[in-house]
Design a protein around this motif. Structure first.
Motif, mmCIF file in Angstrom:
data_model
loop_
_atom_site.group_PDB
_atom_site.id
_atom_site.type_symbol
_atom_site.label_atom_id
_atom_site.label_comp_id
_atom_site.label_asym_id
_atom_site.label_seq_id
_atom_site.Cartn_x
_atom_site.Cartn_y
_atom_site.Cartn_z
ATOM 1 N N VAL A 1 0.859 -1.181 0.000
ATOM 2 C CA VAL A 1 0.000 0.000 0.000
ATOM 3 C C VAL A 1 0.896 1.232 0.000
ATOM 4 O O VAL A 1 2.086 1.141 0.289
ATOM 5 C CB VAL A 1 -0.920 0.056 1.247
ATOM 6 C CG1 VAL A 1 -1.890 -1.107 1.238
ATOM 7 C CG2 VAL A 1 -0.101 0.094 2.526
ATOM 8 N N ASN A 2 0.308 2.358 -0.303
ATOM 9 C CA ASN A 2 1.088 3.591 -0.282
ATOM 10 C C ASN A 2 1.271 4.043 1.167
ATOM 11 O O ASN A 2 0.327 4.011 1.951
ATOM 12 C CB ASN A 2 0.362 4.665 -1.084
ATOM 13 C CG ASN A 2 1.247 5.874 -1.314
ATOM 14 O OD1 ASN A 2 1.532 6.618 -0.375
ATOM 15 N ND2 ASN A 2 1.692 6.044 -2.545
ATOM 16 N N PRO A 3 2.479 4.473 1.541
ATOM 17 C CA PRO A 3 2.734 4.855 2.944
ATOM 18 C C PRO A 3 1.855 6.017 3.400
ATOM 19 O O PRO A 3 1.627 6.186 4.594
ATOM 20 C CB PRO A 3 4.208 5.251 2.946
ATOM 21 C CG PRO A 3 4.597 5.437 1.509
ATOM 22 C CD PRO A 3 3.693 4.556 0.712
ATOM 23 N N ASN A 4 1.357 6.817 2.459
ATOM 24 C CA ASN A 4 0.543 7.967 2.853
ATOM 25 C C ASN A 4 -0.949 7.670 2.852
ATOM 26 O O ASN A 4 -1.762 8.572 3.027
ATOM 27 C CB ASN A 4 0.808 9.137 1.897
ATOM 28 C CG ASN A 4 2.269 9.496 1.863
ATOM 29 O OD1 ASN A 4 2.926 9.557 2.911
ATOM 30 N ND2 ASN A 4 2.798 9.689 0.651
ATOM 31 N N ASP A 5 -1.277 6.434 2.618
ATOM 32 C CA ASP A 5 -2.693 6.102 2.477
ATOM 33 C C ASP A 5 -3.331 5.882 3.851
ATOM 34 O O ASP A 5 -3.039 4.891 4.535
ATOM 35 C CB ASP A 5 -2.836 4.847 1.605
ATOM 36 C CG ASP A 5 -4.245 4.683 1.078
ATOM 37 O OD1 ASP A 5 -5.188 5.128 1.759
ATOM 38 O OD2 ASP A 5 -4.395 4.114 -0.024
ATOM 39 N N GLU A 6 -4.179 6.847 4.238
ATOM 40 C CA GLU A 6 -4.790 6.794 5.568
ATOM 41 C C GLU A 6 -5.597 5.519 5.786
ATOM 42 O O GLU A 6 -5.675 4.986 6.893
ATOM 43 C CB GLU A 6 -5.717 8.007 5.769
ATOM 44 C CG GLU A 6 -4.997 9.341 5.814
ATOM 45 C CD GLU A 6 -4.033 9.433 6.999
ATOM 46 O OE1 GLU A 6 -4.310 8.811 8.050
ATOM 47 O OE2 GLU A 6 -2.999 10.128 6.851
ATOM 48 N N LEU B 1 -2.815 -1.083 8.946
ATOM 49 C CA LEU B 1 -2.567 -2.458 8.503
ATOM 50 C C LEU B 1 -1.102 -2.723 8.186
ATOM 51 O O LEU B 1 -0.673 -3.872 8.117
ATOM 52 C CB LEU B 1 -3.420 -2.773 7.265
ATOM 53 C CG LEU B 1 -4.930 -2.853 7.524
ATOM 54 C CD1 LEU B 1 -5.669 -3.132 6.225
ATOM 55 C CD2 LEU B 1 -5.248 -3.930 8.566
ATOM 56 N N ILE B 2 -0.347 -1.629 7.954
ATOM 57 C CA ILE B 2 1.056 -1.808 7.584
ATOM 58 C C ILE B 2 1.785 -2.553 8.691
ATOM 59 O O ILE B 2 1.661 -2.224 9.878
ATOM 60 C CB ILE B 2 1.730 -0.445 7.327
ATOM 61 C CG1 ILE B 2 1.062 0.225 6.103
ATOM 62 C CG2 ILE B 2 3.228 -0.604 7.092
ATOM 63 C CD1 ILE B 2 1.483 1.645 5.887
ATOM 64 N N GLY B 3 2.501 -3.582 8.320
ATOM 65 C CA GLY B 3 3.227 -4.382 9.302
ATOM 66 C C GLY B 3 2.460 -5.618 9.716
ATOM 67 O O GLY B 3 3.022 -6.564 10.252
ATOM 68 N N LYS B 4 1.157 -5.621 9.441
ATOM 69 C CA LYS B 4 0.378 -6.811 9.763
ATOM 70 C C LYS B 4 0.530 -7.860 8.677
ATOM 71 O O LYS B 4 1.173 -7.622 7.647
ATOM 72 C CB LYS B 4 -1.104 -6.431 9.928
ATOM 73 C CG LYS B 4 -1.345 -5.570 11.151
ATOM 74 C CD LYS B 4 -2.792 -5.553 11.533
ATOM 75 C CE LYS B 4 -2.940 -4.857 12.904
ATOM 76 N NZ LYS B 4 -4.322 -4.525 13.186
ATOM 77 N N ILE C 1 1.599 -13.669 4.459
ATOM 78 C CA ILE C 1 2.437 -12.712 3.739
ATOM 79 C C ILE C 1 2.256 -11.330 4.337
ATOM 80 O O ILE C 1 1.183 -10.998 4.849
ATOM 81 C CB ILE C 1 2.110 -12.685 2.222
ATOM 82 C CG1 ILE C 1 0.637 -12.353 1.998
ATOM 83 C CG2 ILE C 1 2.450 -14.027 1.573
ATOM 84 C CD1 ILE C 1 0.266 -12.172 0.546
ATOM 85 N N PRO C 2 3.298 -10.475 4.293
ATOM 86 C CA PRO C 2 3.253 -9.176 4.982
ATOM 87 C C PRO C 2 2.511 -8.108 4.190
ATOM 88 O O PRO C 2 2.481 -8.138 2.962
ATOM 89 C CB PRO C 2 4.721 -8.798 5.124
ATOM 90 C CG PRO C 2 5.392 -9.457 3.955
ATOM 91 C CD PRO C 2 4.637 -10.739 3.704
ATOM 92 N N ILE C 3 1.933 -7.164 4.914
ATOM 93 C CA ILE C 3 1.427 -5.933 4.313
ATOM 94 C C ILE C 3 2.488 -4.874 4.566
ATOM 95 O O ILE C 3 2.928 -4.690 5.702
ATOM 96 C CB ILE C 3 0.103 -5.495 4.959
ATOM 97 C CG1 ILE C 3 -0.970 -6.576 4.754
ATOM 98 C CG2 ILE C 3 -0.364 -4.174 4.377
ATOM 99 C CD1 ILE C 3 -2.238 -6.346 5.572
ATOM 100 N N VAL D 1 3.026 2.449 -5.057
ATOM 101 C CA VAL D 1 1.597 2.164 -5.151
ATOM 102 C C VAL D 1 0.788 3.446 -5.349
ATOM 103 O O VAL D 1 0.953 4.418 -4.641
ATOM 104 C CB VAL D 1 1.118 1.424 -3.879
ATOM 105 C CG1 VAL D 1 -0.376 1.149 -3.971
ATOM 106 C CG2 VAL D 1 1.907 0.149 -3.683
ATOM 107 N N GLU D 2 -0.057 3.410 -6.368
ATOM 108 C CA GLU D 2 -0.954 4.536 -6.629
ATOM 109 C C GLU D 2 -2.193 4.384 -5.746
ATOM 110 O O GLU D 2 -2.906 3.391 -5.832
ATOM 111 C CB GLU D 2 -1.425 4.505 -8.081
ATOM 112 C CG GLU D 2 -0.376 4.828 -9.108
ATOM 113 C CD GLU D 2 -0.156 6.326 -9.252
ATOM 114 O OE1 GLU D 2 -1.058 7.088 -8.872
ATOM 115 O OE2 GLU D 2 0.933 6.706 -9.712
ATOM 116 N N MET D 3 -2.467 5.399 -4.936
ATOM 117 C CA MET D 3 -3.621 5.295 -4.043
ATOM 118 C C MET D 3 -4.925 5.285 -4.838
ATOM 119 O O MET D 3 -5.887 4.638 -4.461
ATOM 120 C CB MET D 3 -3.625 6.472 -3.074
ATOM 121 C CG MET D 3 -2.554 6.359 -2.021
ATOM 122 S SD MET D 3 -2.731 7.623 -0.773
ATOM 123 C CE MET D 3 -1.849 8.969 -1.493
#
Length: 873
Positions: free
Chosen positions: A236-241, A246-249, A260-262, A268-270
């Motif tokens: 996912v995009n790091p700036n995607d609210e 979920l990042i790291g899950k 597999i990791p998120i 990534v285009e939001m």
RNA sequence: GGGUUCUUAGCUCAGUUGGUUAGAGCGUCUGCUUGACGUGCAGAAGGUCAGAGGUUCGACUCCUCUAGAGCCCACCA
């Protein structure tokens, strides 16, 4: 000089017997064989070698007609012209055909093994290899057939191998485990250039991936759901609210039950899809890069034929990728994890040869570093040492050269140049040389062959087999090729030439038009819209086809073609034939006398001689600028309009006179001019011109118009006075014909003409009588207008044609009014211009003078026409 | 998305560095067994040069924009 020969010349030109006859004559006398000749400048062209098993297309026709026109033109101009023909082994194309052929017989390539398979390839090559060159010969190409080459010839083969070794030792060739474009049909890697992108109406599937240790799902959108079997992450995009938490899950990948990791990645285009992307590093170029960045696993789920392998769950194994797709989607639906499906159009890369979507595939391949080779090749074109025609291709070329990637040169095929690399069975050490290692039993040779283009890029120099020949013929002069292989071949030949010969491979590149059908569609087998060139030749003749195609193909524009367009060429051939027929028929009764060739010249002779010189100059000019299409049009107009419509017609009045010397002089001269004209036409229509050239007089065995020299421009023969005089006669004749036409006066009715104005010479009157079908011409400054006559104004003179009893006054009034209206329009324009002070002050004086002259002339004409019109009221 | 080429007569296309009465072939219409050619000859009709601005004394031609078409390149799932 019998009557019999009279009827021997048929009314219509028939190319059938003529073409075969002269083709064998040329070949029997080896007229187009070239040897080193230090006294002559070489002019060299190497043919773009067609696929050895291919057949002739309209593209080949255009391409080879252009080459032949250049070669014949230069040969006639005294160059040592050398056109090297040949064919390409076309590794992947030929191997595919042979494999299919064997398969039909129930033979599997793998079962019979490499050596046996290659035997079949050679058999196939010998069986079909001659077809295209035989077809090419029908076109009348003046190739040096003794120099015919094949990219798998022993000499050429060893050159390809030597080149590989040299580049390897220089460190430009390396082996790497990379993601390449994989063709599942040929089961081989292919280069970027062999991938064609097509718009495909597909779907976008939204898959729900359950997030581990939660009730949530993360939804990913994909065009290729089957690849989820090899997913190793979700990005996912790091700036995607939406996904911040979920990042790291982890996701528990459905079906395969893999964790597999998120993770976050700027790529990534939001806005696209759901903003979450499934990552399959083994089967997508971008995913591969991302996988490397984030240390993801890399799971290859496909076999070389793009069926699923043992890395996927058991009941998904051994499926074709499209079956696997369906099964995956069904499974998701069953599990309630298929969020939605949308229609989606995107571009899919297809294998040029296999015709199926390519598969990004990780494998071990050989690559050639391009940076070092591309830089000088770019410079050679940018600095103008190599010229592209049309010039704008330079930009395309430069753009590609600046963004070039390394070239994948290995192919998992057997038909081709086998990579000269051996691996030590124990140590895995690499050995690369032209000769195999001595203790061969301890080594194993690389199984792969080289990309076809990495053999044909040597074509421009390695078709010449000795140092002396290379020195003499290389660099070649002109390369004529289709723009679609600018990267495949042209660019790489330039690199190879500079790298291995230290010099450019050619000075000029002529990019041909693309031949399309009348709807503008590309000619293709599947559309069935391509006429078979051989059928066209049968119907119209090779010369007609050649001429038509050149006439229709301007430099740099595509051509809309259908075989009916060959009417142009056929009619033109017939026109030339009949002009010859006229002269030769008269030669039955009029004695030819070379001593009189320059005697009894009148202004018509001087005019046509002058016109010929100007035509010659224009043709030379057009050919030098690579504007063949222009050259052809210039010739067409000279032959048809000047020579036939006017000069031959004018010659009749003297040819049918009583003065034997004049008749002799006129015919001898006309034939000589005609022969010169044939020479101009010859590069474009070789058969026809050769045939007539031999009809004109007995030639020695082995003589040919193709080696008879090209006329040389002679400025002293340009005669502006004669050109003006003819123009005057033409204008008067045209005016008379115009009146005849408008008044519906049949040619059978002879008329008189009154010319009020400057003196008309007897000579001029003769031509006017003959061409205007005029009985009496009266000419004086102060002529009275005869009653009931049609009238007009030409070059300051008033023309009257008495038409007592025939003239329709209303028609005559309308005719004059039309002229007056047109004149007034022109006059208004020029008057406005001249009354504009800015124009008079700023425009160059000669332009202003010209405009004033125009105005005066028109005003004069207008007032005369007005008087004439008033007269009728 | 980037690059590139193109838009002129019913059709297919020319039109060179700005100054023409904007051309050709095919097609159309009219006439023609004219001592080479009906695969021909003669004549005619047919165009606001894609549209809008601009530069210039002057634009089919140079510049900008708009609309449309083609081709090439590019990793948006």
């Amino acid at each position: 000089m019998s009557e019999a020969k009279f009827v021997e010349i048929p009314k219509a030109y028939n190319p059938d017997s003529v073409e075969d006859k002269w083709r064998s004559y040329w070949e029997a006398h080896k007229l187009y064989h070239s040897e080193i000749d230090r006294n002559k400048k070489p002019y060299t062209i190497v043919i773009p070698p067609p696929n050895v098993t291919g057949i002739l297309t309209m593209g080949h026709i255009l391409n080879n007609t252009i080459q032949d026109a250049f070669v014949r033109y230069k040969r006639m101009k005294g160059y040592n012209a050398c056109w090297v023909p040949g064919t390409d082994h076309a590794s992947i194309a030929t191997e595919t055909k042979v494999t299919d052929f064997l398969k039909e017989q129930g033979i599997n390539k793998k079962d019979i093994g490499r050596d046996e398979f290659l035997k079949h390839c050679w058999e196939w090559t010998h069986k079909y290899g001659g077809i295209i060159t035989r077809q090419l010969r029908k076109l009348g190409v003046s190739c040096d057939w003794e120099r015919e080459r094949f990219t798998m010839d022993p000499h050429y083969y060893s050159k390809v191998i030597e080149t590989f070794v040299a580049l390897y030792k220089k460190g430009l060739i390396y082996r790497g485990f990379r993601m390449v474009n994989w063709c599942p049909v040929s089961k081989s890697a292919i280069s970027d250039e062999e991938v064609l992108f097509r718009q495909v109406n597909g779907k976008l599937w939204y898959l729900k991936y359950p997030v581990k240790e939660s009730n949530e799902f993360i939804i990913v959108a994909t065009t290729r759901p089957e690849t989820m079997l090899g997913d190793t992450g979700v990005a996912v995009n790091p700036n995607d609210e939406r996904y911040k938490d979920l990042i790291g899950k982890k996701v528990l990948l459905p079906v395969v039950n893999r964790e597999i990791p998120i993770f976050a990645d700027e790529y990534v285009e939001m806005a696209f899809g759901t903003g979450a992307v499934k990552i399959t590093p083994a089967h997508d170029v971008n995913d591969y890069e991302m996988g490397k960045r984030h240390n993801l696993g890399c799971i290859n789920i496909f076999n070389p034929d793009a069926s699923t392998n043992k890395n996927v769950p058991a009941d998904f194994q051994g499926l074709d990728r499209f079956d696997a797709r369906k099964k995956v989607v069904d499974m998701f639906e069953e599990l309630g994890l298929l969020h939605k499906v949308e229609d989606y159009t995107n571009k899919v890369g297809y294998s040029e040869r296999g015709g199926v979507p390519i598969e990004p595939y990780l494998s071990e391949q050989w690559f050639l570093k391009m940076d070092e080779l591309a830089a000088p090749a770019l410079k050679a074109v940018e600095e103008g040492r190599i010229h592209f025609h049309p010039d704008h291709w330079t930009k395309t070329y430069a753009h590609w050269m600046k963004n070039i990637n390394d070239w994948c040169i290995s192919r998992q095929l057997w038909w081709g140049h086998r990579i000269p690399v051996w691996y030590h069975k124990d140590t895995n050490e690499i050995y690369c040389d032209v000769n195999p290692p001595e203790d061969i039993e301890n080594w194993k040779q690389d199984e792969d062959v080289l990309d076809t283009w990495s053999s044909s890029w040597l074509w421009a120099h390695d078709v010449f087999t000795t140092k002396e020949e290379q020195q003499y013929y290389y660099p070649t002069d002109t390369l004529v090729t289709a723009p679609d292989i600018i990267f495949f071949w042209v660019a790489r030949m330039i690199m190879a030439g500079l790298e291995f010969m230290g010099d450019i491979p050619f000075k000029d590149v002529y990019f041909t038009s693309v031949i399309r059908d009348m709807q503008g569609r590309k000619m293709s087998k599947s559309l069935g819209n391509s006429p078979d060139p051989l059928d066209v030749i049968d119907e119209y003749g090779a010369d007609a086809l050649r001429f038509s195609v050149l006439y229709l193909a301007p430099l740099g524009q595509d051509v809309l073609f259908s075989s009916e367009k060959c009417d142009i060429g056929r009619n033109f051939a017939n026109k030339i034939w009949n002009a010859g027929r006229y002269l030769l028929m008269n030669a039955q009764s009029v004695e030819l006398n070379d001593e009189l060739k320059d005697k009894h010249l009148d202004f018509a002779d001087k005019w046509i001689i002058s016109r010929f010189q100007n035509t010659l100059r224009q043709i030379n000019d057009a050919m030098d600028k690579f504007e063949i299409n222009n050259a052809v049009k210039i010739i067409y107009s000279y032959v048809w309009n000047d020579f036939c419509d006017w000069y031959i017609e004018m010659s009749k009045s003297r040819l049918y006179s009583d003065n034997e010397n004049v008749k002799s002089a006129v015919l001898t001269r006309a034939l000589s001019l005609f022969e010169d004209m044939l020479r101009l036409v010859h590069p474009f229509m070789p058969y026809l011109t050769e045939e007539i050239w031999h009809l004109i007089k007995e030639r020695k065995e082995g003589q040919s118009i193709s080696i008879s020299g090209f006329p040389e421009f002679n400025i002293s023969l340009v005669d502006t006075g004669a050109e003006h005089e003819i123009q005057f006669v033409q204008e008067i004749v045209t005016a008379i014909r115009n009146i005849r036409g408008e008044m519906n006066i049949p040619p059978s009715r002879v008329i008189d003409v009154y010319i009020r104005g400057g003196q008309v010479t007897e000579n001029e009157k003769n031509y006017i009588r003959k061409l205007g079908r005029v009985e009496n011409i009266f000419n004086d400054k102060n002529l009275e207008k005869p009653k009931a006559s049609a009238s007009t104004v030409v070059s300051g003179s008033d023309i009257f044609i008495p038409l007592e009893g025939v003239i329709d006054l209303e028609v005559e009034r309308q005719r004059l009014q039309k002229d007056i209206d047109r004149l007034q329009g022109s006059l208004a324009g020029v008057s406005k211009k001249l009354s504009n002070e800015n124009f008079v002050n700023n425009a160059p004086p000669d332009v202003v003078a010209k405009e004033k002259q125009k105005k005066a002339g028109w005003e004069d004409k207008l007032s005369k026409l007005n008087v004439m019109l008033d007269d009728l009221r």
